[in-house]
Design a protein around this motif. Structure first.
Motif, PDB file in Angstrom:
ATOM      1  N   GLN A  74       0.663  -1.263   0.051  1.00  9.39           N
ATOM      2  CA  GLN A  74       0.142   0.138   0.197  1.00  9.39           C
ATOM      3  C   GLN A  74       0.668   1.069  -0.039  1.00  9.39           C
ATOM      4  N   PRO A  75       1.784   1.504  -0.901  1.00  5.13           N
ATOM      5  CA  PRO A  75       2.526   2.606  -0.941  1.00  5.13           C
ATOM      6  C   PRO A  75       1.833   3.965  -1.053  1.00  5.13           C
ATOM      7  N   MET A  76       0.734   4.107  -2.003  1.00  7.25           N
ATOM      8  CA  MET A  76       0.139   5.325  -2.035  1.00  7.25           C
ATOM      9  C   MET A  76      -0.510   5.621  -0.886  1.00  7.25           C
ATOM     10  N   LEU A  77      -0.923   4.808  -0.172  1.00  6.71           N
ATOM     11  CA  LEU A  77      -1.978   5.044   1.129  1.00  6.71           C
ATOM     12  C   LEU A  77      -1.018   5.539   2.131  1.00  6.71           C
ATOM     13  N   TRP A  78       0.173   4.679   2.475  1.00  4.94           N
ATOM     14  CA  TRP A  78       0.874   5.180   3.526  1.00  4.94           C
ATOM     15  C   TRP A  78       1.877   6.307   3.147  1.00  4.94           C
ATOM     16  N   GLU A  79       2.635   6.580   2.144  1.00  2.85           N
ATOM     17  CA  GLU A  79       3.189   7.613   1.776  1.00  2.85           C
ATOM     18  C   GLU A  79       2.618   8.868   1.189  1.00  2.85           C
ATOM     19  N   GLN A 129     -15.886   3.321   2.346  1.00  6.90           N
ATOM     20  CA  GLN A 129     -15.570   2.024   1.743  1.00  6.90           C
ATOM     21  C   GLN A 129     -14.637   2.577   0.624  1.00  6.90           C
ATOM     22  N   CYS A 130     -13.722   1.422   0.315  1.00  4.10           N
ATOM     23  CA  CYS A 130     -12.753   1.852  -0.316  1.00  4.10           C
ATOM     24  C   CYS A 130     -12.129   0.496  -1.159  1.00  4.10           C
ATOM     25  N   GLN A 131     -11.625   0.749  -2.411  1.00  7.32           N
ATOM     26  CA  GLN A 131     -10.769  -0.042  -3.051  1.00  7.32           C
ATOM     27  C   GLN A 131      -9.594   0.403  -3.459  1.00  7.32           C
ATOM     28  N   SER A 132      -8.389  -0.282  -3.312  1.00  9.69           N
ATOM     29  CA  SER A 132      -6.990  -0.017  -3.886  1.00  9.69           C
ATOM     30  C   SER A 132      -6.731  -1.253  -5.016  1.00  9.69           C
ATOM     31  N   TRP A 133      -5.985  -0.739  -5.908  1.00 13.94           N
ATOM     32  CA  TRP A 133      -5.462  -1.630  -7.005  1.00 13.94           C
ATOM     33  C   TRP A 133      -4.330  -1.031  -7.559  1.00 13.94           C
ATOM     34  N   ASN A 134      -3.852  -1.873  -8.515  1.00  9.93           N
ATOM     35  CA  ASN A 134      -2.543  -1.736  -9.302  1.00  9.93           C
ATOM     36  C   ASN A 134      -2.991  -1.778 -10.893  1.00  9.93           C
ATOM     37  N   PRO A 135      -2.643  -0.862 -11.358  1.00 14.68           N
ATOM     38  CA  PRO A 135      -2.913  -1.019 -13.088  1.00 14.68           C
ATOM     39  C   PRO A 135      -2.006  -2.006 -13.602  1.00 14.68           C
ATOM     40  N   SER A 136      -2.049  -2.341 -14.680  1.00 12.84           N
ATOM     41  CA  SER A 136      -1.276  -3.300 -15.480  1.00 12.84           C
ATOM     42  C   SER A 136       0.127  -2.782 -15.599  1.00 12.84           C
ATOM     43  N   TRP A 137       0.375  -1.602 -15.687  1.00 10.85           N
ATOM     44  CA  TRP A 137       1.591  -0.991 -16.023  1.00 10.85           C
ATOM     45  C   TRP A 137       2.440  -0.472 -14.782  1.00 10.85           C
ATOM     46  N   SER A 138       1.754  -0.766 -13.533  1.00 14.45           N
ATOM     47  CA  SER A 138       2.414  -0.335 -12.352  1.00 14.45           C
ATOM     48  C   SER A 138       3.733  -0.826 -12.155  1.00 14.45           C
ATOM     49  N   MET A 139       4.765  -0.101 -11.726  1.00 12.71           N
ATOM     50  CA  MET A 139       5.923  -0.394 -11.494  1.00 12.71           C
ATOM     51  C   MET A 139       6.207  -0.542  -9.860  1.00 12.71           C
ATOM     52  N   TYR A 140       4.987  -0.562  -9.132  1.00 21.36           N
ATOM     53  CA  TYR A 140       4.946  -0.644  -7.814  1.00 21.36           C
ATOM     54  C   TYR A 140       4.662  -2.083  -7.338  1.00 21.36           C
ATOM     55  N   GLY A 146       3.176  -3.018  -4.298  1.00 26.09           N
ATOM     56  CA  GLY A 146       1.799  -2.955  -3.619  1.00 26.09           C
ATOM     57  C   GLY A 146       0.763  -1.999  -4.549  1.00 26.09           C
ATOM     58  N   ASP A 147      -0.230  -1.908  -4.017  1.00 23.72           N
ATOM     59  CA  ASP A 147      -1.298  -1.127  -4.745  1.00 23.72           C
ATOM     60  C   ASP A 147      -0.909   0.331  -4.832  1.00 23.72           C
ATOM     61  N   SER A 148      -1.111   0.904  -5.988  1.00 24.11           N
ATOM     62  CA  SER A 148      -0.391   2.380  -6.114  1.00 24.11           C
ATOM     63  C   SER A 148      -1.658   3.384  -6.466  1.00 24.11           C
ATOM     64  N   ASN A 149      -2.841   2.674  -6.384  1.00 27.22           N
ATOM     65  CA  ASN A 149      -4.114   3.631  -6.767  1.00 27.22           C
ATOM     66  C   ASN A 149      -5.171   3.287  -5.769  1.00 27.22           C
ATOM     67  N   VAL A 150      -5.989   4.203  -5.353  1.00 34.46           N
ATOM     68  CA  VAL A 150      -6.829   4.110  -4.001  1.00 34.46           C
ATOM     69  C   VAL A 150      -7.935   5.130  -4.627  1.00 34.46           C
ATOM     70  N   ALA A 151      -9.316   4.408  -4.450  1.00 35.71           N
ATOM     71  CA  ALA A 151     -10.458   4.993  -4.602  1.00 35.71           C
ATOM     72  C   ALA A 151     -11.238   4.903  -3.126  1.00 35.71           C
ATOM     73  N   ALA A 152     -11.900   6.019  -2.391  1.00 39.13           N
ATOM     74  CA  ALA A 152     -12.372   5.675  -1.279  1.00 39.13           C
ATOM     75  C   ALA A 152     -13.484   6.864  -1.217  1.00 39.13           C
ATOM     76  N   LEU A 153     -14.673   6.430  -0.529  1.00 36.61           N
ATOM     77  CA  LEU A 153     -15.909   7.385  -0.386  1.00 36.61           C
ATOM     78  C   LEU A 153     -15.878   7.518   1.371  1.00 36.61           C
ATOM     79  N   PHE A 154     -15.539   8.531   1.647  1.00 34.32           N
ATOM     80  CA  PHE A 154     -15.527   9.009   3.213  1.00 34.32           C
ATOM     81  C   PHE A 154     -16.986   9.451   3.660  1.00 34.32           C
ATOM     82  N   GLU A 155     -17.204   9.120   4.754  1.00 31.74           N
ATOM     83  CA  GLU A 155     -18.410   9.975   5.512  1.00 31.74           C
ATOM     84  C   GLU A 155     -17.784  10.645   6.972  1.00 31.74           C
ATOM     85  N   PHE A 156     -17.842  11.778   6.693  1.00 37.26           N
ATOM     86  CA  PHE A 156     -17.279  12.729   8.157  1.00 37.26           C
ATOM     87  C   PHE A 156     -18.487  12.990   9.016  1.00 37.26           C
ATOM     88  N   GLU A 157     -18.127  13.371   9.917  1.00 36.53           N
ATOM     89  CA  GLU A 157     -19.238  13.886  10.863  1.00 36.53           C
ATOM     90  C   GLU A 157     -20.174  15.051  10.195  1.00 36.53           C
TER      91      GLU A 157
END
Ligand SMILES: NC(=O)c1ccc[n+]([C@@H]2O[C@H](COP(=O)([O-])OP(=O)(O)OC[C@H]3O[C@@H](n4cnc5c(N)ncnc54)[C@H](O)[C@@H]3O)[C@@H](O)[C@H]2O)c1
Length: 343
Positions: free
Chosen positions: A172-177, A198-209, A211-222
């Motif tokens: 999970q380099p994208m998330l942590w870094e 609700q989240c999905q992380s993934w790596n596209p076919s051309w990724s040099m990483y 772990g997952d380099s891409n992230v999509a997430a829908l957050f609900e806040f207060e």
């Protein structure tokens, strides 16, 4: 004068060396890096001064030290924190504090038990654009925020010599870094805590990483605030893309570059109104403001900003994203914090 040891002289450490060297209230007392090459390069760049291959060696040799700035990779920081605690030295540590919420929580507890201040290097909070956006929201220039879209797109070449390369093999380099900055900014700018994701992380076919380099997430806040996030390190265009748009009750606020370009518009206005921002030296201006806040805390007794304890709440957003992506389910941030004993 605050005598500072700077440990970690890679990409980020060299920003720190410039900032500390230019500060009128601090001195770069010593440089530390286990890599002889990194030490030699920093000494050539920032001038001769005591240099060591470990923080332990620096602390053994030096009497007059007031604080440590830690810019090593976010692994195995506990020994250094214990050494700082034994000498009662305040710490300014680069984000993320650790690559695991439980470990980060333990590090915060160690510092708190010793009564040692631990600030995290969340420099993006100190950008003029961040401060201006926070003001627009507080003054309700276009009303109260109800939902937002945060898009960060990049083809990050992890092999470039002026970038760190350890993320190439991380989980999970994208998330942590990277996303850690974005998640922290959401909490900071909206002054609200996240409830679920609700989240999905993934790596596209051309990724040099690995772990997952891409992230999509829908957050609900207060207060029902929704933030739709897409952060990618392996988009497929080298030109970066950025927009953070907040839809409010009377209009929108739009930030169109990572380091600036702030606008707002009321619903019926056809043109965006630009917000004037002061000139900015990337990585330096905002890091200087962060460092000033640290010095203000250590020397003048000002309230500690970006505390390790506060950082745990942004790290919990990361952990929730990882869990949600693995399980396919929505994850409550409170559950993540409870499991680590942080609630
Ligand atoms: N806040 C920001 O905008 C920002 C930007 C880049 C990096 N960072 C963070 O800074 C930290 C370092 O990243 P980087 O890009 O400089 O990485 P890097 O790989 O370029 O440099 C890390 C340096 O730390 C040294 N090091 C390793 N172990 C050490 C130890 N025990 N003591 C002292 N030095 C040690 C390495 O030899 C290397 O020279 C990470 O936590 C990263 O997330 C923050």
């Amino acid at each position: 004068m605050l005598n500072v040891i700077l440990a970690g002289l890679g990409v980020r450490g060299r920003h720190w060396a410039q900032v500390i060297q230019r500060s009128k209230r601090a001195a770069l007392a010593a440089l530390v890096d286990p890599s002889a090459e990194a030490l030699a390069r920093a000494l050539a760049e920032f001038g001769e001064r005591p240099a060591f291959n470990s923080v332990a060696a620096a602390l053994d040799a030096l009497e007059d030290v007031d604080a440590i700035v830690l810019a090593n990779p976010p692994m195995r920081r506990e020994d250094i924190i214990l050494l700082a605690c034994a000498r009662n030295l305040p710490l300014l540590i680069e984000k993320p504090l650790a690559l695991d919420l439980e470990e980060a929580s333990r590090l915060v507890a160690i510092a708190e038990a010793a009564g040692v201040s631990l600030m995290v290097g969340l420099n993006f909070r100190y950008l003029a654009v961040t401060q201006a956006k926070r003001r627009l929201l507080a003054e309700r220039t276009v009303g109260a925020v109800e939902f937002a879209r945060f898009t960060y797109e990049r083809w990050r070449d992890g092999r470039r010599p002026d970038l760190n390369d350890y993320p190439l093999v991380m989980d999970q380099p994208m998330l942590w870094e990277q996303s850690i900055h974005h998640f922290d900014l959401m909490r900071y700018v909206y002054r609200r805590e996240p409830l679920q994701v609700q989240c999905q992380s993934w790596n596209p076919s051309w990724s040099m990483y690995a772990g997952d380099s891409n992230v999509a997430a829908l957050f609900e806040f207060e207060g029902g605030l929704r933030v739709n996030y897409q952060g990618v390190w392996q988009g497929n265009w080298a030109a970066p893309g950025f927009e953070w748009r907040s839809d409010c009750t009377d209009g929108i606020i739009s930030q169109r570059e990572e380091f600036g370009a702030l606008f707002y518009a009321r619903r019926d206005e056809t043109a965006l109104t630009p917000v004037a921002l002061p000139p900015h030296e990337r990585w330096i201006s905002e890091t200087r403001a962060l460092f000033d806040a640290f010095v203000g805390h250590v020397v003048d007794g000002a309230v500690l900003q970006c505390s390790g304890r506060d950082h745990l709440r942004s790290l919990a957003m990361l952990e929730a994203c990882i869990q949600s992506s693995a399980s396919g389910s929505r994850v409550h941030i409170r559950d993540v914090l409870t499991r680590t004993g942080e609630f």
